[in-house]
Design an enzyme around this catalytic site. Structure first.
Site, short mmCIF file in Angstrom:
data_model
loop_
_atom_site.label_atom_id
_atom_site.label_comp_id
_atom_site.label_asym_id
_atom_site.label_seq_id
_atom_site.Cartn_x
_atom_site.Cartn_y
_atom_site.Cartn_z
N ASP A 629 37.68 41.80 33.02
CA ASP A 629 36.29 41.31 33.08
C ASP A 629 35.96 40.70 31.73
O ASP A 629 36.70 40.88 30.75
CB ASP A 629 35.33 42.45 33.40
N GLU A 667 40.11 29.95 26.73
CA GLU A 667 40.49 30.61 27.98
C GLU A 667 40.61 32.11 27.75
O GLU A 667 41.21 32.55 26.78
CB GLU A 667 41.82 30.04 28.49
N ASP A 699 37.66 40.19 37.61
CA ASP A 699 36.21 40.12 37.79
C ASP A 699 35.65 39.14 36.76
O ASP A 699 36.34 38.71 35.85
CB ASP A 699 35.60 41.51 37.62
N HIS A 833 34.41 46.18 32.76
CA HIS A 833 33.02 45.76 32.53
C HIS A 833 32.35 46.64 31.48
O HIS A 833 31.67 46.14 30.58
CB HIS A 833 32.24 45.81 33.84
#
Length: 858
Positions: A629, A667, A699, A833
């Site tokens: 994430d 990136e 994600d 996350h």
């Protein structure tokens, strides 16, 4: 407003080139205000906004290029950056031979569902005809081009769309090349050549975009206002006067090609507006903090917020404040100097009352693809209304309770609104005329389909296993009194507290000793340290009292001040690596809930130290699961933070975590390549062998980034794997996880509309034919409508059957140790996350590598 809320609100106006008159030649460096987009010809679809440059002359090669595909078609280029089209044309399913014929699973019990989709019905043999239009002599202005072309109504008909270069008609002209002659107001003769370049079937990308443009017209006919990507009804506001909030109800719509048909996905949307302007906010702030700190505090509070200008119903993000500009400043427009005062009076009939207010600055991307520099626009604070909620509002129980009463709709309420919406479209005579011109209509019924409910998982904890209630997807009751899978004894730890919270600290310690025994955690008494309630005093106390051999630091905070929390985490995650747990004293002050809070705390403490709480059966052996994430750190100038979390054992109960900080535009996998290599090295040390199969759940993929994942990130992952040795070739799967979707599913049971049960899988009808994708409703919700999660397998060399991929994904949703239940995404995604969020919100630096094998960020 939180970063997440800003991201949600950032559907602001874009590409308005003439909305900044004189933006590159303003006086006193003053960028221009943002006027409403100039109106084009009534018959032309306004795809772009503002003045559009007329296209240059096209060669015959260019005409062929234009008709070759979606990317070359002018209509497509000027359609705005819609999330629904940005990822079209990415054909991943055909590269995976095991799902080319079928991507549907079979396990689980069937369940009839209704989805928030309406089929588009068109007349038989419906085709759009695309023509390229040239002018001799050449005319640059798009509006003039349209006016000249539309002089030939008898030839073109009333149903047509023209963007200055490309004409789209629902009928075919008699000849492949048609030449007509028009005349300007000055009497100049202009020869217009209309050349057929392609016939577009209903499923072509240009037709799909065209459907969306037509439906935008329908929404405007219904007098709905576009804000960002969605349309809202300002005539039916929901006022919450006690909190100075207004809610505009609306809808998000997207028309796409799905498995069985072209359909429109419609979902209910709400726009929260505040009744105060930015000027009101600034005046209030000056009164509360005084003049000497006003500019610093104002800048900190306002930058990043989204505002609405009601004179044109557009949203903008505040990027800066021009402290040396006021409405009396001028800018150059049409070779004349115009003040902001006169501009708003002449264009909108608005009289600016405060002539001393400073101006707000927003930087917008230009619609010209070749332009790199952003366009700077200035806004008047008294005309800008704040949107969204502040952090203070989000922390106010009463505000959120009153807001939720209007916005959190039950499945029955949501389905009712959707049906009323499509009925309004069918009842509106003008909307029907518009649709009939193009031979289109919408089905009156929501799409029905059949899903499957996967069986509930058995939870393994200690030497026991147990089932949970599949309707609630929660096992907090069942796990009480059951020893953990692999508890770690807590023998050397420190508790910090203030003098006024001494009794709370003692009560917490007593309760922790009481709840830890049944869970199998051996808990020794900690070192108790009293600290003064001051920022520097707490840091000095941490530095003085935390020894390297300690296992855990617990800090009882008198309040939830972010700066103090950030200081603790920076010290214990970066400078002096040590698992830590912060808890606010108010959370511990309610005796009735102390046992529950203490149980959650001891579970968090246990897994932060490396303990393993529970597991589910994972039949695949030598498997590594990876979650990725990212988070955008606004404080560090929109720097990207990538987080990678990878499993280290067969029960998916131990994890390797790594976070990297990257510059904007870089990136995300460029930095995470080394993180994946580190995870593989750790797996090798832990197991004595490398994984035979790697499944990556990615994600945080934004709109339009799917192509980058397919073309760039998959190759980067493969490169990291090859770095372990040329003879190491594990089976690899890459799955893109998307939470922010509009799809909803409803279960009609015993005459009631309900949420689908946890474990519901949908892999037919409303999935995309070019993708290997599926939806899972994994969690249960007590209020409102449940949101499914969309999974798109973009690369798969493993050959796993769809059934196995779906069931494994659902199993992983059971393994997030911060919640005793099933969550919305696989556990490694949620772990990634949490790690990225901690670094972006509090640390702003990479955590110490000594913590890589611990879930220290929970």
């Amino acid at each position: 407003m939180t970063g997440r809320a800003r991201a949600r609100a950032r559907g602001r106006a874009r590409g308005q080139e003439t909305v900044a008159p004189g933006s590159s030649q303003t006086r006193e460096a003053a960028p221009a205000p943002c006027p409403a987009p100039p109106r084009g010809d009534e018959e032309a679809v306004q795809v772009g906004r503002g003045r559009q440059k007329g296209p240059g002359p096209f060669s015959s090669e260019a005409v062929v290029e234009i008709s070759a595909g979606f990317q070359q078609v002018k209509l497509g280029e000027r359609g705005g950056r819609r999330r629904d089209f940005s990822d079209s044309g990415i054909l991943t399913r055909r590269t995976m031979t095991h799902v080319v014929e079928s991507k549907t699973g079979t396990s689980g019990r069937p369940i009839p569902l209704v989805a928030n989709f309406f089929r588009i019905l068109s007349r038989p043999q419906w085709v759009l005809y695309q023509y390229h239009v040239t002018y001799n002599p050449m005319k640059e202005a798009r509006r003039l081009r349209a006016a000249l072309l539309f002089q030939h109504d008898e030839l073109l008909g009333t149903a047509r769309t023209f963007d200055g270069a490309m004409l789209v008609l629902p009928h075919k002209l008699p000849d492949k090349e048609t030449v007509v002659c028009s005349e300007t107001r000055e009497g100049e003769k202009v020869k217009i050549t209309i050349t057929l370049v392609s016939e577009l079937p209903p499923s072509s990308p240009v037709c799909i975009q065209f459907y969306n443009l037509i439906f935008k017209r329908i929404l405007k006919i219904l007098n709905m206002q576009q804000i960002g990507r969605n349309y809202y009804n300002p005539r039916d506001p929901l006022d919450i006067p006690q909190h100075r909030l207004t809610i505009w109800p609306g809808f998000s719509t997207a028309i796409l090609q799905y498995e069985s048909a072209i359909m429109m996905c419609v979902d209910v949307s709400h726009r929260v507006l505040r009744s105060e302007t930015v000027l009101d906010f600034m005046i209030s702030m000056r009164q509360s903090c005084g003049s000497h700190r006003f500019q610093d505090i104002c800048t900190k509070e306002l930058i990043g917020l989204i505002v609405l200008t009601k004179y044109n119903n557009k949203t903008y993000r505040i990027d800066d404040i021009a402290w040396d500009h006021t409405p009396v400043n001028t800018f150059t427009r049409a070779d004349k100097d115009v003040s902001f005062i006169d501009y708003y009076k002449n264009n909108y009939g608005i009289v600016i009352s405060d002539l001393t207010q400073v101006l707000l600055v927003t930087r917008m991307k230009r619609c010209d693809p070749g332009s790199q520099s952003p366009m700077t626009v200035m806004l008047i604070p008294e005309l800008c209304y704040l949107t969204g909620l502040t952090d203070k509002m989000r922390g106010d129980f009463n505000v959120m309770k009153d807001l939720t009463a209007h916005t959190r709709l039950s499945p029955e309420q949501r389905e009712g609104r959707l049906n009323r919406f499509v009925n309004n479209v069918h009842r509106d005579a003008q909307a029907n005329v518009e649709l009939e011109k193009w031979g289109l209509r919408f089905d009156k019924e929501l799409v029905s389909l059949t899903g499957r409910v996967l069986p509930a998982e058995k939870i393994f904890q200690g030497h026991r296993s147990y089932d949970y209630d599949p309707r609630t997807a929660d096992w907090s009751r069942e796990m009480r009194g059951v020893p953990l899978l692999n508890p770690v004894p807590l023998e050397d730890w420190v508790v910090f507290y203030t003098r006024q919270n001494a009794n709370i600290a003692q009560d917490l310690l007593t309760t922790l000793l009481k709840v830890s025994g049944p869970l199998g955690i051996r808990l020794h008494k900690p070192v108790m340290v009293e600290y003064q309630d001051a920022h520097d005093a707490l840091l000095r106390s941490l530095q003085r009292n935390v020894q390297p051999h300690a296992q855990m630091v617990v800090v009882i905070l008198p309040n939830n001040r972010k700066d103090k929390y950030d200081m603790i985490k920076k010290h214990l995650c970066v400078d002096f690596p040590m698992p830590s747990q912060c808890v606010v004293a108010r959370t511990l002050s309610r005796p009735g809930s102390l046992m529950t809070v203490a149980t959650k705390l001891i579970l968090q403490i246990a897994c932060k130290m490396g303990g393993e709480l529970w597991s589910v059966e994972i039949p695949l052996k030598h498997l590594m699961i990876v979650g990725i994430d990212c988070y955008h750190d606004k404080q560090a100038g929109s720097r990207s933070i990538g987080a990678l979390v990878a499993s280290l054992n067969s029960t998916m109960s131990r994890w390797y975590s790594k976070c990297v900080l990257q510059h904007k535009g870089q990136e995300i996998m460029d930095g995470l390549k080394m993180a994946l290599r580190g995870a593989l090295d750790d797996y090798l040390r832990y197991n004595g062998c490398l994984p035979a199969r790697i499944i990556v759940y990615r994600d945080g993929v934004g709109d339009g980034q799917l192509g980058s994942v397919v073309s760039h990130e998959v190759a980067q992952i493969q490169e990291s794997i090859r770095s372990m040795g040329q003879d190491y070739v594990p089976k690899l799967s890459v799955v893109v996880v998307t939470k922010r979707i509009s799809s909803r599913f409803f279960d009609h049971m015993h005459g009631k509309v309900m949420n689908p049960p946890p474990g519901t899988v949908v892999d037919t009808e409303v999935t995309r034919p070019e993708w290997y994708d599926f939806y899972i409703v994994s969690q249960a919700v007590r209020m409102g409508s449940v949101s499914p999660t969309h999974y798109n397998v973009v690369y798969d060399s493993s050959g796993l059957k769809p059934d196995y991929m779906q069931r494994l994904t659902y199993k992983l949703c059971h393994l997030y140790y911060n919640w005793q239940g099933v969550i919305r995404v696989p556990a490694p995604c949620q772990y990634a996350h949490k790690l990225a969020f901690l670094v972006g919100q509090s640390l702003h630096r990479e955590p110490n590598m000594k913590l890589d094998d611990l879930l220290f960020y929970l």
